[in-house]
Design an enzyme around this catalytic site. Structure first.
Site, PDB file in Angstrom:
ATOM      1  N   VAL A   1       4.666   3.418   7.929  1.00 12.19           N
ATOM      2  CA  VAL A   1       4.325   2.376   8.897  1.00 12.19           C
ATOM      3  C   VAL A   1       3.088   2.756   9.719  1.00 12.19           C
ATOM      4  O   VAL A   1       2.883   3.920  10.056  1.00 12.19           O
ATOM      5  CB  VAL A   1       5.524   2.076   9.830  1.00 12.19           C
ATOM      6  CG1 VAL A   1       5.863   3.256  10.732  1.00 12.19           C
ATOM      7  CG2 VAL A   1       5.281   0.808  10.648  1.00 12.19           C
ATOM      8  N   THR A   2       2.258   1.765  10.027  1.00 12.44           N
ATOM      9  CA  THR A   2       1.145   1.954  10.947  1.00 12.44           C
ATOM     10  C   THR A   2       0.908   0.659  11.720  1.00 12.44           C
ATOM     11  O   THR A   2       1.573  -0.348  11.486  1.00 12.44           O
ATOM     12  CB  THR A   2      -0.133   2.420  10.220  1.00 12.44           C
ATOM     13  OG1 THR A   2      -1.060   2.902  11.211  1.00 12.44           O
ATOM     14  CG2 THR A   2      -0.785   1.296   9.422  1.00 12.44           C
TER      15      THR A   2
ATOM     16  N   CYS B   1       3.044   6.597  10.511  1.00 11.72           N
ATOM     17  CA  CYS B   1       3.032   7.239   9.186  1.00 11.72           C
ATOM     18  C   CYS B   1       4.304   8.037   8.928  1.00 11.72           C
ATOM     19  O   CYS B   1       4.323   8.968   8.116  1.00 11.72           O
ATOM     20  CB  CYS B   1       1.797   8.107   9.015  1.00 11.72           C
ATOM     21  SG  CYS B   1       0.271   7.185   9.291  1.00 11.72           S
TER      22      CYS B   1
ATOM     23  N   ARG C   1       0.838  -1.203   0.000  1.00  9.89           N
ATOM     24  CA  ARG C   1       0.000   0.000   0.000  1.00  9.89           C
ATOM     25  C   ARG C   1       0.870   1.248   0.000  1.00  9.89           C
ATOM     26  O   ARG C   1       2.071   1.199   0.286  1.00  9.89           O
ATOM     27  CB  ARG C   1      -0.926   0.015   1.225  1.00  9.89           C
ATOM     28  CG  ARG C   1      -0.175   0.060   2.528  1.00  9.89           C
ATOM     29  CD  ARG C   1      -1.054   0.413   3.713  1.00  9.89           C
ATOM     30  NE  ARG C   1      -0.288   0.272   4.954  1.00  9.89           N
ATOM     31  CZ  ARG C   1       0.597   1.138   5.405  1.00  9.89           C
ATOM     32  NH1 ARG C   1       0.871   2.241   4.717  1.00  9.89           N
ATOM     33  NH2 ARG C   1       1.247   0.908   6.541  1.00  9.89           N
ATOM     34  N   GLY C   2       0.232   2.388  -0.270  1.00  7.05           N
ATOM     35  CA  GLY C   2       0.934   3.651  -0.140  1.00  7.05           C
ATOM     36  C   GLY C   2       1.144   3.999   1.323  1.00  7.05           C
ATOM     37  O   GLY C   2       0.552   3.399   2.220  1.00  7.05           O
ATOM     38  N   GLY C   3       2.020   4.969   1.559  1.00  4.47           N
ATOM     39  CA  GLY C   3       2.241   5.452   2.912  1.00  4.47           C
ATOM     40  C   GLY C   3       3.375   4.746   3.631  1.00  4.47           C
ATOM     41  O   GLY C   3       4.166   4.014   3.031  1.00  4.47           O
TER      42      GLY C   3
END
Length: 199
Positions: free
Chosen positions: A70-71, A164, A66-68
């Site tokens: 770390v979460t 993020c 996915r985009g972005g």
């Protein structure tokens, strides 16, 4: 739009299912919205950097597409995966992200939680604290991945990362404003607002 309520699921299992769905869909395939929770997991987006994972302890880390950055995902967080043919809908990815932010703000407004967005930092915030994250992937004009809204969860694993990619980014959740809030109820409101934007 077909809506699936999937309960609590392993991240990697659902990720593989999203990729498989997107690979075989065609111009006649219905768009789908998958609603679920995940078992505890850190996910690195394509822009993620290893140094933003500070102290994972025993929580699994998955390198996602996915985009972005770390979460963290865990029980008590509403995850909504948006499997949508944006080419067919004549939607750009930035427009989709903006609409998802609008939907999240509408849900929070329903609960009288004052939310906002930030320029250059996708997601939704309450004051300076982040309450919802957005990360998508587009393949052949179709999206997968989606949003994560903190409802009533253990936020402490966020302390093990720079969420993020932002050092010392504080997180919040809906239960700070409504201690007895139920994820299932929030999920229903999310679907309601989602369907006003996307038939």
């Amino acid at each position: 739009m077909i809506i699936h309520n999937l309960g609590i699921k392993d991240y990697t299992e659902i990720w593989e299912q999203m990729k498989a769905f997107t690979a075989i869909r065609d111009s006649n395939s219905c768009d789908e919205l998958w609603l679920l929770e995940h078992y505890p997991v850190y996910t690195q987006g394509q822009a993620g950097k290893p140094e933003h994972v500070l102290n994972p302890n025993s929580i699994k880390i998955v390198q996602s597409d996915r985009g972005g950055q770390v979460t963290y995902h865990g029980p008590g967080q509403l995850v909504a995966y948006v499997l949508m043919d944006i080419r067919r809908r004549n939607l750009g990815i930035r427009t989709l992200v903006a609409k998802l932010e609008e939907i999240l703000i509408s849900v929070l407004k329903h609960y009288k939680i004052p939310a906002n967005i930030r320029s250059g930092a996708p997601g939704v915030y309450v004051g300076e604290k982040k309450i919802a994250s957005i990360g998508l992937r587009v393949k052949n004009g179709c999206t997968y991945h989606g949003i994560a809204l903190n409802v009533n969860m253990d936020l402490s694993p966020f302390l093990g990362i720079n969420p993020c990619g932002f050092a010392k980014m504080e997180m919040t959740q809906m239960s700070h404003f409504h201690p007895n809030i139920q994820l299932e109820e929030v999920s229903q409101h999310f679907v309601q607002y989602f369907l006003t934007q996307f038939k």
